[in-house]
Design an enzyme around this catalytic site. Structure first.
Site, PDB file in Angstrom:
ATOM      1  N   GLU A  80       0.810  -1.216   0.000  1.00  0.00           N
ATOM      2  CA  GLU A  80       0.000   0.000   0.000  1.00  0.00           C
ATOM      3  C   GLU A  80       0.849   1.276   0.000  1.00  0.00           C
ATOM      4  O   GLU A  80       0.577   2.185  -0.790  1.00  0.00           O
ATOM      5  CB  GLU A  80      -0.966  -0.012   1.195  1.00  0.00           C
ATOM      6  CG  GLU A  80      -2.088  -1.035   0.988  1.00  0.00           C
ATOM      7  CD  GLU A  80      -2.808  -1.446   2.261  1.00  0.00           C
ATOM      8  OE1 GLU A  80      -2.560  -0.832   3.318  1.00  0.00           O
ATOM      9  OE2 GLU A  80      -3.621  -2.390   2.200  1.00  0.00           O
ATOM     10  N   ASP A 130      -0.382   6.495   7.160  1.00  0.00           N
ATOM     11  CA  ASP A 130      -1.696   6.000   6.738  1.00  0.00           C
ATOM     12  C   ASP A 130      -2.600   5.816   7.954  1.00  0.00           C
ATOM     13  O   ASP A 130      -2.468   4.849   8.700  1.00  0.00           O
ATOM     14  CB  ASP A 130      -1.491   4.665   5.982  1.00  0.00           C
ATOM     15  CG  ASP A 130      -2.813   4.058   5.494  1.00  0.00           C
ATOM     16  OD1 ASP A 130      -3.888   4.540   5.899  1.00  0.00           O
ATOM     17  OD2 ASP A 130      -2.741   3.086   4.709  1.00  0.00           O
TER      18      ASP A 130
END
Ligand code: AMP
Length: 619
Positions: free
Chosen positions: A187, A211
């Protein structure tokens, strides 16, 4: 013939097949593509709806599954049959989850073993792979509906810390959903790609990807050079996210308005209403200073200032994780060139400010933080589709990797299509007595002779203590990390001398080149087999000549004159055979020489053993 379809969304002609990028998230999932005309990544959405598909699956009494917003609506009313956060179960056993068992409102089978978990819904059992496949199927259908074209190939993202089992589970879920998963991408790597980072060959950067999603927090430190992303460290908290910010507001309101916990427990609708208002407050406070609402006859309000004071400890916790990640990477905050923000909760101004203060520079937040990972996956998909020829970020080895052995043969350590990360090792030995150096030449390709393959690197293991040929044990190991970087290490096990190099195996090969190398290996398969057999026969012949020669030099007196003459004749015949391209002839001559020398083979063996002992004494 490639099929041509008209894309209704863009009005353009396009090839029937499109590779999509998928962010399979804990809370929300979405699918993105590179727009065929603008060449920009776009998240796919139906008119006037969100690109986000809640990662929630609801099963009705017949076992029919619905996914997304419709399923999410059942979270409160039908919790046992509504599965959320399936991603947290991927590749896990019940033991792994035990600590957080309370988190799941549905039935996770408690067998207290190391086998993989299942979820029970009514009479049916689902693996996390099944559950994820429902979400992926929904995304696939959504993409097909919008693009008006079949979608069968995808790039799917996973957290950088996902292990092999979890990555494999994600791949399997894709397969189950009818998707050929071309690549699993980290990611944070995807998020960086969405910002265009890593798309220039000469670029070298250290990136922090922060994140903060709905329920999880991850910080990853990446280093990118030569188009290769390396994960230096990851840290985070798998149970910290936007939901905790909402809870902080709920608790504040409960105190302010004297709301009793038990009342909320009894009235789920009321509790749900309060939680939704808290989330709305949080979102509003990202752009306003004040929020007000009515709930169950009470006026509830909160200021940005109050909200920030409530969430300060939570944000501080994430900064602590950033500090740890930097420590693990061996870096100070000023060594970070770029900070990328991911996840809806990074819209909170205090979060942005504290992250930026910590790293001492502004953060990158121009790309929608909910979509950035999927957009980056689409960038990767586009690279794989061959639209961006310069790049090839790989997670399987496209070609075999090995080293050169006697006679220029390719000895494969890691076969083609091996999943990375991977490792392999094999023992080799020296060819000559007292050999102090061993040359390790690393090659990539499918051909039997290294000269037909591509050389990646070469180095020498130096300082091997003098030993008779065949005695040193040199362990050569290959390790390819998740980012496709190959480390080759050679270690002489008796003495411990070792040497290591880093190779970037796939970089620089285009898809077409890989394809050509594969085709060549098929076309030349027969030739290769023959030349390998010839080389092997020659090597064997040379070794036998060498051993015989040495033996005779040392033990001249032990042999009769007849024995000496017969041996010399057989050796000459073998020598001659070695110059010809006939492996059968070589084998015959080897056999003949063996025949002659067999009577004193035992003496030869004794000599070898005593030689070996001498070798040890030197060490
Ligand atoms: P994700 O898992 O990345 O989809 O993150 C969703 C989280 O982001 C949820 O907790 C949302 O409440 C939160 N979120 C979405 N929009 C905002 C916003 N404008 N301000 C603060 N948080 C938001």
């Amino acid at each position: 013939m490639a099929k041509i379809a008209i894309n209704i969304a863009t009005g353009s002609l396009q090839q029937a097949e499109m590779i999509v990028g998928i962010d399979l998230g804990t809370t929300n999932s979405l699918v993105a593509i590179i727009h065929p005309e603008s060449r920009q990544p776009v998240a796919l959405k139906e008119h006037n709806s969100s690109s986000l598909v809640p990662s929630v699956v609801h099963f009705d009494e017949f076992g029919n599954a619905t996914v997304g917003d419709v399923a999410k609506a059942y979270l409160e009313t039908d919790p046992q049959n509504t599965i959320f956060s399936a991603k947290r179960l991927m590749g896990k056993s019940y033991r792994d989850l035990k600590e957080n068992a309370d988190f799941f409102t549905y039935k996770v089978i408690d067998d207290d073993t190391d086998s993989l978990v299942k979820v029970q819904v009514g009479e049916r059992f689902y693996s996390p792979i099944d559950l994820s496949s429902f979400i992926l199927r929904e995304l696939k259908q959504r993409a097909e509906h919008i693009l008006k074209t079949p979608v069968t190939r995808a790039v799917i993202t996973v957290p950088a810390y996902f292990n092999d089992a979890q990555r494999q589970a994600t791949r399997d879920a894709g397969k189950l959903a009818g998707l050929d998963v071309l690549r699993i991408v980290n990611e944070p790597t995807a998020a960086s790609l969405a910002y265009g980072l890593g798309l220039h060959k000469e670029e070298e950067k250290t990136i922090a990807v922060y994140d903060l999603g709905g329920g999880t927090f991850d910080i990853s430190i990446l280093h990118i050079s030569n188009g290769i992303f390396e994960v230096l460290s990851t840290n985070g908290d798998t149970y910290l996210g936007g939901d905790d910010l909402d809870r902080a507001i709920v608790q504040y309101w409960m105190q302010e308005a004297g709301i009793i916990q038990d009342d909320l427990k009894l009235n789920k609708e009321l509790a749900q209403g309060l939680r939704l208002r808290a989330e709305e407050a949080k979102k509003t406070l990202s752009s306003s200073d004040q929020y007000e609402t009515e709930w169950n006859g009470d006026r509830l309000s909160i200021s940005r200032e109050k909200f920030e004071s409530l969430i300060l400890p939570l944000v501080n916790k994430t900064i602590g994780c950033c500090r740890n990640a930097l420590k693990d990477a061996g870096l100070s905050p000023d060594k970070i060139d770029t900070i990328v923000m991911v996840g809806g909760s990074t819209r909170v101004p205090l979060v942005k400010k504290m992250v930026s203060d910590f790293f001492g520079k502004p953060v990158n937040d121009s790309v929608n933080p909910d979509e950035v990972v999927a957009l980056g996956a689409a960038v990767q998909a586009d690279i794989l589709a061959g639209n961006n020829k310069e790049f090839l970020l790989l997670d399987i080895t496209p070609l075999s990797l090995g080293i050169e052995t006697m006679g220029g043969l390719m000895d494969v350590l890691i076969p083609r299509n091996a999943k990375i990360p991977t490792k392999a090792g094999r023992q080799y030995t020296t060819q000559k007595d007292g050999q102090g150096d061993m040359r390790i030449a690393v090659y990539q390709g499918e051909r039997d002779l290294v000269k037909d393959n591509r050389k990646l690197a070469e180095f020498s293991l130096k300082g091997i203590p003098a030993m008779p040929a065949g005695l040193p044990k040199v362990e050569v190991s290959f390790l390819i990390n998740a980012d496709g970087i190959l480390m080759v290490k050679a270690k002489e096990l008796r003495s411990g001398v070792e040497q290591e190099i880093e190779v970037k195996p796939q970089y620089g090969l285009t898809d077409a080149e890989v394809e050509k190398m594969l085709l060549d290996s098929i076309t030349h398969a027969k030739d290769d087999m023959q030349s390998r057999a010839l080389v092997e026969a020659r090597t064997e012949g040379e070794q036998i000549l060498d051993v015989t020669e040495k033996f005779i030099a040392k033990n001249n007196g032990l042999l009769s004159k007849e024995e000496l003459t017969a041996t010399a004749t057989a050796m000459q015949a073998l020598q001659l055979a070695l110059t010809m391209e006939d492996k059968n002839l070589i084998h015959t001559k080897i056999e003949e020489l063996n025949e002659v020398t067999r009577p004193f083979a035992e003496r030869a063996m004794d000599a070898a053993i005593s030689g070996a002992l001498k070798g040890k004494a030197i060490m």
